[in-house]
Design an enzyme around this catalytic site. Structure first.
Site, mmCIF file in Angstrom:
data_model
loop_
_atom_site.group_PDB
_atom_site.id
_atom_site.type_symbol
_atom_site.label_atom_id
_atom_site.label_comp_id
_atom_site.label_asym_id
_atom_site.label_seq_id
_atom_site.Cartn_x
_atom_site.Cartn_y
_atom_site.Cartn_z
ATOM 1 N N SER A 17 18.384 -19.067 -8.054
ATOM 2 C CA SER A 17 19.381 -18.520 -7.134
ATOM 3 C C SER A 17 20.784 -19.035 -7.497
ATOM 4 O O SER A 17 21.732 -18.261 -7.650
ATOM 5 C CB SER A 17 18.995 -18.930 -5.696
ATOM 6 O OG SER A 17 20.054 -18.743 -4.810
ATOM 7 N N ASP A 66 19.719 -11.780 -5.437
ATOM 8 C CA ASP A 66 19.734 -13.072 -4.731
ATOM 9 C C ASP A 66 20.053 -12.894 -3.253
ATOM 10 O O ASP A 66 19.474 -13.567 -2.399
ATOM 11 C CB ASP A 66 20.742 -14.027 -5.376
ATOM 12 C CG ASP A 66 20.737 -15.375 -4.671
ATOM 13 O OD1 ASP A 66 19.685 -16.035 -4.701
ATOM 14 O OD2 ASP A 66 21.753 -15.744 -4.049
ATOM 15 N N HIS A 70 30.223 -26.233 -9.560
ATOM 16 C CA HIS A 70 29.538 -25.736 -8.363
ATOM 17 C C HIS A 70 28.941 -26.916 -7.621
ATOM 18 O O HIS A 70 28.418 -27.839 -8.237
ATOM 19 C CB HIS A 70 28.420 -24.766 -8.770
ATOM 20 C CG HIS A 70 27.613 -24.278 -7.613
ATOM 21 N ND1 HIS A 70 28.064 -23.282 -6.779
ATOM 22 C CD2 HIS A 70 26.404 -24.659 -7.135
ATOM 23 C CE1 HIS A 70 27.143 -23.065 -5.844
ATOM 24 N NE2 HIS A 70 26.135 -23.889 -6.037
ATOM 25 N N ARG A 109 13.669 -15.442 1.777
ATOM 26 C CA ARG A 109 13.168 -16.827 1.695
ATOM 27 C C ARG A 109 13.449 -17.575 2.983
ATOM 28 O O ARG A 109 12.634 -18.389 3.439
ATOM 29 C CB ARG A 109 13.835 -17.547 0.516
ATOM 30 C CG ARG A 109 13.281 -17.115 -0.834
ATOM 31 C CD ARG A 109 14.190 -17.601 -1.958
ATOM 32 N NE ARG A 109 14.376 -19.030 -1.957
ATOM 33 C CZ ARG A 109 15.464 -19.668 -2.428
ATOM 34 N NH1 ARG A 109 16.465 -18.978 -2.951
ATOM 35 N NH2 ARG A 109 15.546 -20.968 -2.380
ATOM 36 N N LYS A 116 23.919 -16.877 -10.062
ATOM 37 C CA LYS A 116 25.301 -16.641 -9.602
ATOM 38 C C LYS A 116 26.313 -17.336 -10.512
ATOM 39 O O LYS A 116 27.375 -16.800 -10.811
ATOM 40 C CB LYS A 116 25.449 -17.112 -8.150
ATOM 41 C CG LYS A 116 24.738 -16.174 -7.183
ATOM 42 C CD LYS A 116 24.740 -16.688 -5.756
ATOM 43 C CE LYS A 116 23.803 -17.812 -5.553
ATOM 44 N NZ LYS A 116 23.456 -18.193 -4.220
HETATM 45 N N1 URA Z 1 22.143 -22.431 -2.700
HETATM 46 C C1 URA Z 1 21.864 -21.223 -3.245
HETATM 47 O O1 URA Z 1 22.777 -20.500 -3.651
HETATM 48 N N2 URA Z 1 20.586 -20.827 -3.320
HETATM 49 C C2 URA Z 1 19.553 -21.589 -2.893
HETATM 50 O O2 URA Z 1 18.409 -21.182 -3.008
HETATM 51 C C3 URA Z 1 19.853 -22.840 -2.318
HETATM 52 C C4 URA Z 1 21.169 -23.228 -2.243
#
Ligand code: URA
Length: 432
Positions: free
Chosen positions: A183, A161, A82, A168, A187
């Protein structure tokens, strides 16, 4: 349990329990905890932070609000990577086939790109016929058969999220390390891999502006992953310029193909080798990182990595002849040279400015509904550290527009050219 007591506890810098965090996140996802209460807790976390244990509880609570991909029917070790978001970042297109060609399973579900340029799926869709929509059974079968699949998200991963990130964004609480870590990691954990390598971008165009902050984020994500039983690496990398030369969908696929043929840009090739080596080593396919790197170089030399990319494309309905003959990719109508207006060493090529220009050309989306134009984008001719003379070509704009005046002005602003020589450093730190 009451939401207000949990907010007050965090406001007063006390540690939250797993039950409290789960109560809050479940309630927020279902609607019994209000947006204004979640905003208050996010702001309390922003100021008081969380320790590793609380951040892990938060990650798990978010993960449990949605589907989790079950990769247990795939034989062997499953790996994933990622990136926190780079311009010109086509690393998955090289790393996935390289590791898959060694027998390691790479099963990835990705989202589409928004902003700077397309995501991995948009890049793959520049190959005619490539289908990102496989059923879960087809996905599992393909990974068992050829070791690799790259598809769109079919399941609903981490709805908490989706809701929390949007909140946010409008409550000035994006830049909180435990909130970013939970976050991203919720995922990643929902995607089911056993081994994960994270590329944490550092620099003006990234979430993390300096190495200290990036180190904290990298360490926390590695810790969360380990507490959840995963083998983890975070590689901190510089974003003082786009990765490689190409920015834009088919241009990036061509660059990935060149890299799998051994002719990739130096910085991009090195990053792919670094990430692939950590995945191979952590999957126990090599006894050292150096051995893993040598395995990757062999898979480039014997073209097995390239063959693995071709297998991926043909199994997902795409025309694999493009992989062996990239001149087949559709071209933009015009290629425009942009030249240097002074002499000196290139100190910086602001990645966000270049990414934004590529988006304006049509390579990325301004809104989720926008259609992408796969052939357009930007190809750098010089990189950070290179010396340029007045009149040398800095980059090429691949465009379908006849008037590109504004885009040329924009891209020129990305450059910082100075008298002193400078040495770019891409890989800043590795956290295991
Ligand atoms: N990427 C994400 O998936 N979440 C965040 O909070 C910041 C970057």
């Amino acid at each position: 349990m009451r939401a207000v007591d949990i907010i007050m506890k965090k406001r007063n810098n006390e540690k939250l329990t797993q039950e409290e965090i789960k109560f809050f996140i479940d309630g927020y996802t279902k609607g019994s905890v209000e947006d204004y209460q979640m905003s208050a807790l996010a702001m309390a976390i922003y100021f008081q932070s969380m320790d590793d244990e609380e951040a892990t509880y938060l990650t798990k609570a978010m993960l449990e609000t949605g589907d989790v991909i079950d990769l247990s029917k795939i034989n062997g070790v499953k790996v994933d990577k990622h990136s926190t978001g780079g311009v010109g970042d086509k690393t998955s297109l090289v790393v996935a086939p390289l590791v898959a060609s060694l027998g390691i399973k790479f099963a990835k579900m990705s989202g589409r790109g928004l902003g700077h340029t397309g995501g991995t799926l948009d890049k793959l869709e520049s190959i005619p016929g490539y289908n990102i929509e496989l059923t879960e059974d087809e996905f599992i079968k393909q990974v068992n058969d050829i070791g690799i699949a790259l598809i769109g998200q079919t399941l609903e991963l981490v709805p908490a999220d989706k809701k929390l990130y949007a909140l946010r964004d409008v409550t000035a609480t994006v830049e909180s390390i435990p909130l970013i870590a939970s976050s991203i990691m919720s995922k990643k954990l929902a995607s089911g891999a056993d081994v994960i390598c994270l590329d944490v971008k550092v620099g003006s165009g990234a979430f993390m502006k300096n190495i200290e902050e990036a180190t904290k984020l990298g360490k926390l994500m590695v810790e969360i992953g380990k507490k959840c039983g995963k083998k983890m690496t975070a590689v901190l990398t510089n974003m003082d310029e786009p990765l490689g030369f190409a920015v834009g969908n088919s241009l990036e696929v061509i660059e990935a193909i060149n890299t799998l043929n051994g002719n990739g840009p130096k910085d991009f090739t090195n990053l792919c080798l670094e990430i692939a080596s950590h995945l191979i080593f952590d999957a126990n396919y090599a006894s050292s990182l150096e051995e893993a790197k040598q395995l990757c170089l062999k898979q480039i030399e014997n073209r097995e990595g390239l063959q693995s990319l071709a297998n991926l494309v043909s199994h997902q309905g795409g025309d694999a002849s493009y992989i062996f003959n990239p001149t087949k990719f559709e071209k933009a109508k015009y290629i425009i040279e942009v030249k240097a207006a002074s002499n000196g060493y290139i100190k910086r090529i602001d990645a966000l400015t270049i990414g934004h220009a590529a988006m304006l050309l049509g390579a990325g989306r301004q809104t989720i509904k926008d259609k992408i134009c796969h052939s357009v984008g930007i190809v750098l001719n010089k990189k950070v550290g290179d010396y340029v003379n007045n009149g040398d070509t800095l980059l090429y704009i691949h465009t379908n527009f006849s008037d590109n005046k504004e885009i040329i002005e924009n891209v020129l602003q990305a450059y910082c050219i100075q008298d002193e020589a400078c040495e770019p450093q891409l890989i800043l730190k590795v956290i295991k």
